[in-house]
Design an enzyme around this catalytic site. Structure first.
Site, PDB file in Angstrom:
ATOM      1  N   LYS A  66     -18.194 -15.067   0.976  1.00  0.00           N
ATOM      2  CA  LYS A  66     -18.996 -15.453  -0.020  1.00  0.00           C
ATOM      3  C   LYS A  66     -19.204 -14.802  -1.400  1.00  0.00           C
ATOM      4  O   LYS A  66     -18.860 -14.944  -2.480  1.00  0.00           O
ATOM      5  CB  LYS A  66     -20.403 -16.192   0.356  1.00  0.00           C
ATOM      6  CG  LYS A  66     -20.332 -17.571   0.120  1.00  0.00           C
ATOM      7  CD  LYS A  66     -21.802 -17.956   0.743  1.00  0.00           C
ATOM      8  CE  LYS A  66     -22.374 -19.430   0.076  1.00  0.00           C
ATOM      9  NZ  LYS A  66     -23.617 -19.434   0.899  1.00  0.00           N
ATOM     10  N   GLY A 114       1.014  -1.251   0.027  1.00  0.00           N
ATOM     11  CA  GLY A 114      -0.100  -0.115  -0.073  1.00  0.00           C
ATOM     12  C   GLY A 114       0.723   1.183  -0.155  1.00  0.00           C
ATOM     13  O   GLY A 114       0.623   2.205   0.836  1.00  0.00           O
ATOM     14  N   SER A 115       1.974   1.030  -0.965  1.00  0.00           N
ATOM     15  CA  SER A 115       2.753   2.420  -1.049  1.00  0.00           C
ATOM     16  C   SER A 115       2.173   3.723  -1.003  1.00  0.00           C
ATOM     17  O   SER A 115       2.516   4.663  -0.396  1.00  0.00           O
ATOM     18  CB  SER A 115       3.854   2.290  -1.924  1.00  0.00           C
ATOM     19  OG  SER A 115       4.447   0.918  -1.755  1.00  0.00           O
ATOM     20  N   HIS A 143      -0.826   3.321 -12.396  1.00  0.00           N
ATOM     21  CA  HIS A 143       0.104   2.020 -13.071  1.00  0.00           C
ATOM     22  C   HIS A 143       1.410   2.285 -13.550  1.00  0.00           C
ATOM     23  O   HIS A 143       1.911   3.701 -13.977  1.00  0.00           O
ATOM     24  CB  HIS A 143      -0.865   1.729 -14.515  1.00  0.00           C
ATOM     25  CG  HIS A 143      -0.329   0.362 -15.165  1.00  0.00           C
ATOM     26  ND1 HIS A 143      -0.575  -0.736 -14.813  1.00  0.00           N
ATOM     27  CD2 HIS A 143       0.880   0.457 -16.156  1.00  0.00           C
ATOM     28  CE1 HIS A 143       0.015  -1.671 -15.680  1.00  0.00           C
ATOM     29  NE2 HIS A 143       0.850  -0.942 -16.552  1.00  0.00           N
TER      30      HIS A 143
HETATM   31  C1  GRF Z   1       2.749   0.586  -7.647  1.00  0.00           C
HETATM   32  O1  GRF Z   1       4.023   0.787  -8.165  1.00  0.00           O
HETATM   33  C2  GRF Z   1       1.632   0.574  -8.756  1.00  0.00           C
HETATM   34  O2  GRF Z   1       2.229   1.181  -9.995  1.00  0.00           O
HETATM   35  C3  GRF Z   1       1.109  -0.541  -8.758  1.00  0.00           C
HETATM   36  O3  GRF Z   1       1.207  -1.154  -7.441  1.00  0.00           O
HETATM   37  C4  GRF Z   1       2.485  -0.742  -7.041  1.00  0.00           C
HETATM   38  C5  GRF Z   1       2.636  -0.452  -5.516  1.00  0.00           C
HETATM   39  O4  GRF Z   1       2.656  -1.760  -4.745  1.00  0.00           O
HETATM   40  N1  GRF Z   1      -0.360  -0.499  -8.955  1.00  0.00           N
HETATM   41  P1  GRF Z   1       2.904  -2.019  -3.316  1.00  0.00           P
HETATM   42  O5  GRF Z   1       2.434  -0.463  -2.607  1.00  0.00           O
HETATM   43  O6  GRF Z   1       4.530  -1.778  -3.198  1.00  0.00           O
HETATM   44  O7  GRF Z   1       2.401  -2.926  -2.719  1.00  0.00           O
END
Ligand code: GRF
Length: 190
Positions: A66, A15-16, A107
């Site tokens: 479910k 969830g970065s 993305h």
């Molecule tokens: C991000 O780089 C984004 O582009 C994609 O998921 C990545 C983040 O994943 N949709 P996380 O937060 O490191 O789990």
């Protein structure tokens, strides 16, 4: 000042993008409140972040639920939430959900390049490097029921170094995402 809009963050791992969004909420750079975090992964690191930040979270997956759509809608309605930000959410959302809510995704490529099924995380960066692209970048876009297909809100590009690796590119892309997600949300909330 308009009342704050509630948003939900969906994440499968780290969830970065929660971090820059949370910071922007605290600093009043975004007129929103993160009302809930939803994950499909009971081991996701984002759960610890939710606990630390005192944000309610829900684990919703086919092991414990479910009717996933029904449960998601229930949780979002309980917090009066009409907008979702995907922060690395690896489960495809159904048309029921994509048609009901405003959903935003980040993305890690310059869509439409390197988008679609199987194009996520390092797979994207390896493909970009193998194809000797001069540039890569990020796309923040609305989500519909096809992979990486919704209307584009913002794109930012960066130039690859000569000795770029998937790892180094991923780090740069994540940094760029964390700077851009807040701007994109400001655009959407206007
Ligand atoms: C991000 O780089 C984004 O582009 C994609 O998921 C990545 C983040 O994943 N949709 P996380 O937060 O490191 O789990």
């Amino acid at each position: 000042m308009k009342t704050k809009q509630n948003i939900a963050i969906f994440a499968s791992y780290n969830g970065s993008n929660l971090d820059p969004i949370y910071k922007a909420c605290i600093n009043n750079d975004l007129n929103i409140s993160i009302s809930t975090i939803i994950t499909n992964n009971s081991d996701a690191k984002v759960i610890n972040k939710a606990k630390k930040l005192n944000i309610p979270y829900h684990i919703i997956n086919d092991k414990n639920t479910k009717d996933i759509d029904k449960k998601i809608i229930e949780v979002l309605e309980a917090t009066d939430c009409n907008m979702i930000v995907l922060a690395g959410y690896m489960k495809k959302l159904s048309a029921t959900i994509t048609q009901k809510y405003k959903i935003i995704n980040s993305h890690p490529s310059l869509l439409p390049k390197y988008g679609g099924a199987g194009m996520y995380g390092k797979f994207v960066h390896h493909a970009v490097i193998n194809n000797k692209e001069e540039y890569s970048g990020i796309t923040i876009h609305y989500v519909n029921d096809k992979y990486d297909d919704g209307e584009i809100i913002l794109q930012k590009k960066l130039k690859l170094k000569e000795n770029e690796t998937a790892q180094s590119l991923e780090e740069k892309i994540k940094e760029l995402e964390s700077k851009t997600i807040v701007k994109a949300l400001q655009v959407c909330l206007k």
